[in-house]
Design a protein around this motif. Structure first.
Motif, short mmCIF file in Angstrom:
data_model
loop_
_atom_site.label_atom_id
_atom_site.label_comp_id
_atom_site.label_asym_id
_atom_site.label_seq_id
_atom_site.Cartn_x
_atom_site.Cartn_y
_atom_site.Cartn_z
N LEU A 135 0.82 -1.21 0.00
CA LEU A 135 0.00 0.00 0.00
C LEU A 135 0.85 1.27 0.00
O LEU A 135 0.47 2.28 -0.57
N ASP A 136 2.00 1.20 0.64
CA ASP A 136 2.89 2.36 0.74
C ASP A 136 3.92 2.41 -0.38
O ASP A 136 4.85 3.22 -0.34
N ASN A 137 3.78 1.52 -1.37
CA ASN A 137 4.71 1.46 -2.51
C ASN A 137 6.16 1.26 -2.05
O ASN A 137 7.07 1.90 -2.55
N GLU A 138 6.34 0.36 -1.09
CA GLU A 138 7.68 0.11 -0.54
C GLU A 138 8.20 -1.29 -0.85
O GLU A 138 9.10 -1.76 -0.18
N ASN A 141 -8.84 -7.72 3.48
CA ASN A 141 -7.96 -6.97 4.38
C ASN A 141 -7.29 -5.83 3.63
O ASN A 141 -7.21 -4.70 4.14
N TYR A 142 -6.82 -6.11 2.43
CA TYR A 142 -6.19 -5.08 1.60
C TYR A 142 -7.18 -3.94 1.33
O TYR A 142 -6.83 -2.76 1.49
N ASP A 143 -8.40 -4.29 0.93
CA ASP A 143 -9.42 -3.27 0.65
C ASP A 143 -9.71 -2.42 1.89
O ASP A 143 -9.84 -1.20 1.80
N THR A 187 -8.89 1.54 2.22
CA THR A 187 -9.97 2.48 2.53
C THR A 187 -9.63 3.34 3.74
O THR A 187 -9.82 4.56 3.72
N VAL A 188 -9.12 2.71 4.80
CA VAL A 188 -8.75 3.45 6.00
C VAL A 188 -7.64 4.45 5.68
O VAL A 188 -7.71 5.62 6.10
N LYS A 189 -6.65 4.02 4.94
CA LYS A 189 -5.54 4.90 4.58
C LYS A 189 -6.06 6.11 3.78
O LYS A 189 -5.64 7.24 4.01
N ALA A 190 -6.97 5.88 2.85
CA ALA A 190 -7.53 6.97 2.05
C ALA A 190 -8.35 7.93 2.91
O ALA A 190 -8.27 9.15 2.75
#
Length: 84
Positions: free
Chosen positions: A18-21, A43-45, A49-52
């Motif tokens: 998610l953080d492009n790391e 879990n990914y979704d 969503t929370v991060k956004a």
């Protein structure tokens, strides 16, 4: 279906995804796993969503006095660490 152990490994990697790391090989592995594993995809979704939501909600800027105190504390920690 994948084993719990591999899902546990991927759940940690999803955060980095998610953080492009992740490097290209790890990105490919995570994508394949998400295509094959519905619980990890959910879990990914959820994490995405929370991060956004957090990103949209965090438009406040810390007061300058707080920012200065944090800078001073970081410098003090750096001095202590370099003295050790």
């Amino acid at each position: 279906m994948t084993s719990d152990e591999s899902c546990a490994d991927f759940l940690e990697r999803i955060v980095y995804f998610l953080d492009n790391e992740l490097d290209a090989a790890d990105v490919a592995d995570v994508r394949v796993h998400l295509d094959e594993c519905a619980p990890c995809l959910q879990n990914y979704d959820l994490q995405r969503t929370v991060k956004a939501m957090v990103a949209r909600s965090c438009h406040e800027t810390a007061p300058e006095s707080l920012r200065q105190r944090v800078r001073v504390q970081i410098q003090q920690i750096q001095v202590r660490y370099s003295d050790s």
